[in-house]
Design a protein around this motif. Sequence first.
Motif, PDB file in Angstrom:
ATOM      1  N   GLY A 225      25.570 -19.213  29.393  1.00 34.34           N
ATOM      2  CA  GLY A 225      25.188 -19.109  30.277  1.00 34.34           C
ATOM      3  C   GLY A 225      25.879 -18.360  31.779  1.00 34.34           C
ATOM      4  N   MET A 226      27.178 -18.001  31.860  1.00 31.68           N
ATOM      5  CA  MET A 226      27.449 -18.181  32.673  1.00 31.68           C
ATOM      6  C   MET A 226      27.484 -16.317  33.115  1.00 31.68           C
ATOM      7  SD  MET A 226      30.752 -20.320  33.740  1.00 31.68           S
ATOM      8  CE  MET A 226      31.800 -19.323  34.405  1.00 31.68           C
ATOM      9  N   GLU A 227      27.160 -16.393  34.610  1.00 29.08           N
ATOM     10  CA  GLU A 227      26.837 -15.490  35.310  1.00 29.08           C
ATOM     11  C   GLU A 227      28.320 -14.358  35.721  1.00 29.08           C
ATOM     12  OE1 GLU A 227      25.062 -16.652  38.731  1.00 29.08           O
ATOM     13  OE2 GLU A 227      22.900 -17.446  37.563  1.00 29.08           O
ATOM     14  N   ASN A 228      27.738 -13.215  35.905  1.00 28.53           N
ATOM     15  CA  ASN A 228      28.643 -12.037  36.640  1.00 28.53           C
ATOM     16  C   ASN A 228      30.215 -12.143  35.656  1.00 28.53           C
ATOM     17  OD1 ASN A 228      26.803 -11.660  38.827  1.00 28.53           O
ATOM     18  ND2 ASN A 228      27.660 -13.423  39.803  1.00 28.53           N
ATOM     19  N   VAL A 229      29.583 -12.344  34.388  1.00 28.05           N
ATOM     20  CA  VAL A 229      30.743 -11.937  33.506  1.00 28.05           C
ATOM     21  C   VAL A 229      31.152 -10.690  33.181  1.00 28.05           C
ATOM     22  CG1 VAL A 229      31.432 -11.967  31.113  1.00 28.05           C
ATOM     23  CG2 VAL A 229      30.140 -13.713  32.045  1.00 28.05           C
ATOM     24  N   GLU A 230      32.435 -10.199  33.616  1.00 26.42           N
ATOM     25  CA  GLU A 230      33.265  -9.218  33.602  1.00 26.42           C
ATOM     26  C   GLU A 230      34.685  -9.040  33.123  1.00 26.42           C
ATOM     27  OE1 GLU A 230      33.788  -7.334  37.299  1.00 26.42           O
ATOM     28  OE2 GLU A 230      31.350  -7.695  37.592  1.00 26.42           O
ATOM     29  N   ARG A 231      35.311  -7.809  32.041  1.00 28.02           N
ATOM     30  CA  ARG A 231      36.390  -7.931  31.770  1.00 28.02           C
ATOM     31  C   ARG A 231      36.814  -6.337  31.955  1.00 28.02           C
ATOM     32  NH1 ARG A 231      37.758  -3.970  26.567  1.00 28.02           N
ATOM     33  NH2 ARG A 231      39.316  -5.466  25.960  1.00 28.02           N
ATOM     34  N   GLN A 232      37.901  -6.649  32.412  1.00 27.78           N
ATOM     35  CA  GLN A 232      38.776  -5.426  32.748  1.00 27.78           C
ATOM     36  C   GLN A 232      40.219  -5.261  32.600  1.00 27.78           C
ATOM     37  OE1 GLN A 232      40.215  -5.607  37.234  1.00 27.78           O
ATOM     38  NE2 GLN A 232      38.759  -7.955  37.144  1.00 27.78           N
ATOM     39  N   ASP A 233      40.484  -3.929  32.526  1.00 23.53           N
ATOM     40  CA  ASP A 233      41.870  -3.739  32.198  1.00 23.53           C
ATOM     41  C   ASP A 233      43.154  -4.242  33.298  1.00 23.53           C
ATOM     42  OD1 ASP A 233      44.168  -2.400  31.553  1.00 23.53           O
ATOM     43  OD2 ASP A 233      43.280  -1.391  30.009  1.00 23.53           O
ATOM     44  N   LEU A 234      43.474  -4.323  32.925  1.00 24.39           N
ATOM     45  CA  LEU A 234      44.541  -5.321  34.143  1.00 24.39           C
ATOM     46  C   LEU A 234      45.882  -3.983  33.955  1.00 24.39           C
ATOM     47  CD1 LEU A 234      44.867  -8.688  33.736  1.00 24.39           C
ATOM     48  CD2 LEU A 234      43.982  -7.473  35.522  1.00 24.39           C
ATOM     49  N   GLY A 235      45.736  -3.009  33.298  1.00 24.90           N
ATOM     50  CA  GLY A 235      46.490  -1.694  34.461  1.00 24.90           C
ATOM     51  C   GLY A 235      48.041  -1.825  33.328  1.00 24.90           C
ATOM     52  N   TRP A 236      48.343  -1.172  33.948  1.00 25.53           N
ATOM     53  CA  TRP A 236      50.318  -0.242  33.068  1.00 25.53           C
ATOM     54  C   TRP A 236      51.684  -1.351  33.489  1.00 25.53           C
ATOM     55  CZ3 TRP A 236      54.480  -0.555  36.289  1.00 25.53           C
ATOM     56  CH2 TRP A 236      54.676  -0.467  37.646  1.00 25.53           C
ATOM     57  N   ARG A 237      51.223  -2.515  35.010  1.00 26.87           N
ATOM     58  CA  ARG A 237      51.996  -3.235  35.125  1.00 26.87           C
ATOM     59  C   ARG A 237      51.261  -4.834  33.910  1.00 26.87           C
ATOM     60  NH1 ARG A 237      50.314  -1.907  40.507  1.00 26.87           N
ATOM     61  NH2 ARG A 237      51.971  -1.626  41.352  1.00 26.87           N
ATOM     62  N   ALA A 238      50.179  -4.741  33.717  1.00 28.14           N
ATOM     63  CA  ALA A 238      50.163  -5.974  32.561  1.00 28.14           C
ATOM     64  C   ALA A 238      50.509  -5.810  30.973  1.00 28.14           C
ATOM     65  CB  ALA A 238      48.909  -6.761  32.745  1.00 28.14           C
ATOM     66  N   TRP A 239      50.983  -4.343  30.489  1.00 30.19           N
ATOM     67  CA  TRP A 239      51.416  -3.468  29.258  1.00 30.19           C
ATOM     68  C   TRP A 239      52.830  -5.254  28.347  1.00 30.19           C
ATOM     69  CZ3 TRP A 239      52.088   2.380  29.947  1.00 30.19           C
ATOM     70  CH2 TRP A 239      51.376   2.559  30.417  1.00 30.19           C
ATOM     71  N   TRP A 240      52.082  -5.423  27.725  1.00 31.41           N
ATOM     72  CA  TRP A 240      52.948  -6.461  26.922  1.00 31.41           C
ATOM     73  C   TRP A 240      54.003  -5.078  25.755  1.00 31.41           C
ATOM     74  CZ3 TRP A 240      55.126 -10.971  26.867  1.00 31.41           C
ATOM     75  CH2 TRP A 240      55.670 -11.006  25.961  1.00 31.41           C
ATOM     76  N   GLY A 241      55.223  -5.005  27.415  1.00 31.50           N
ATOM     77  CA  GLY A 241      55.919  -4.127  26.121  1.00 31.50           C
ATOM     78  C   GLY A 241      55.989  -2.613  26.203  1.00 31.50           C
ATOM     79  N   LEU A 242      54.392  -2.414  25.611  1.00 28.82           N
ATOM     80  CA  LEU A 242      53.767  -1.525  24.721  1.00 28.82           C
ATOM     81  C   LEU A 242      52.429  -1.180  25.465  1.00 28.82           C
ATOM     82  CD1 LEU A 242      55.559  -0.484  21.103  1.00 28.82           C
ATOM     83  CD2 LEU A 242      56.161   0.673  23.792  1.00 28.82           C
ATOM     84  N   PRO A 243      51.900   0.683  25.818  1.00 27.09           N
ATOM     85  CA  PRO A 243      50.882   0.457  25.901  1.00 27.09           C
ATOM     86  C   PRO A 243      49.660  -0.006  24.988  1.00 27.09           C
ATOM     87  CG  PRO A 243      52.020   2.633  26.615  1.00 27.09           C
ATOM     88  CD  PRO A 243      53.533   1.657  25.816  1.00 27.09           C
ATOM     89  N   LEU A 244      50.082   0.117  23.703  1.00 25.44           N
ATOM     90  CA  LEU A 244      48.513  -0.271  22.813  1.00 25.44           C
ATOM     91  C   LEU A 244      48.848  -2.020  23.669  1.00 25.44           C
ATOM     92  CD1 LEU A 244      50.567   1.112  19.953  1.00 25.44           C
ATOM     93  CD2 LEU A 244      48.294   1.558  20.830  1.00 25.44           C
ATOM     94  N   ILE A 245      50.066  -3.131  23.262  1.00 24.94           N
ATOM     95  CA  ILE A 245      49.207  -4.016  23.461  1.00 24.94           C
ATOM     96  C   ILE A 245      49.105  -4.075  25.245  1.00 24.94           C
ATOM     97  CG2 ILE A 245      50.037  -5.979  23.139  1.00 24.94           C
ATOM     98  CD1 ILE A 245      51.696  -5.180  21.416  1.00 24.94           C
TER      99      ILE A 245
END
Length: 259
Positions: A225-245
């Motif tokens: 029942g949570m509201e305003n649920v959104e999911r976003q990519d945090l961009g290249w700064r948050a890549w785990w080593g490679l763009p695939l992760i």
Amino acid sequence: MTELAVDLARPRGQYGIDGDYRLIPAPVVFTSYALLCITGTVLAVRWLLSGRVIAGVTTAVVAVVLVGAGAGIVRFSRRGKFEVWARLLTGLHLRGDERVLDLGCGRGAVLLAAAKLLPRGSAVGVDIWRPDQTGNCVQATVANAEAEGVADRIELHTCDMTDLQFPDESFDVVVSSLAIHNLPGNDARRSAIDEAVRVLRPGGRLVIADIGFTRLYAKRLRQRGMENVERQDLGWRAWWGLPLIRTHAVTATKPGTGW
């Protein structure tokens, strides 16, 4: 970034290198990885000089990928996660008197950044202190809190995030960074989401950043029942080593008033 966000993105403590070191100690992992990169580079040069072009080029590509991935993980651990969380936390526009909970706080990267925004509030961190990053322990988090000048604003608890020992509706904000995916199975991950919702006050907000299962988190939050649920990519700064992760953030608000 704003001046405040820039300050949050420049930590003064020591936060280690993220990774799973339960089976193999971090020094062994780092040494083995470095030797693998060096060996690949040497072989690539040798084979190219000897005329074995296909083998040399293939090995060179592998070596470049390995070096790039390693450098990316180090950058993410040292700078990237601080940069993205500085943006996420300042985006909450906290008043400064809130009570914030960090699920899987580790050495305090997000916990202590939040505490800097709470001159009249407090930040509470829970963890079971497993080796998800180098030197992960209560003592390291306390030392970082002192280095960041927020030791008087934090609480630390050894606690399973699927069974939080806090009353219902006791926090204004719940955050979690690269922690929930470590739980053993989706049922446990759903339980962690359920607990986060339970301890949030009406109108409270939740921010989760993770490298996996973020669609599951978003789905569970909607089911609760949570509201305003959104999911976003945090961009290249948050890549785990490679763009695939890639790291994604899931945000949501608990229905009701309070903010």
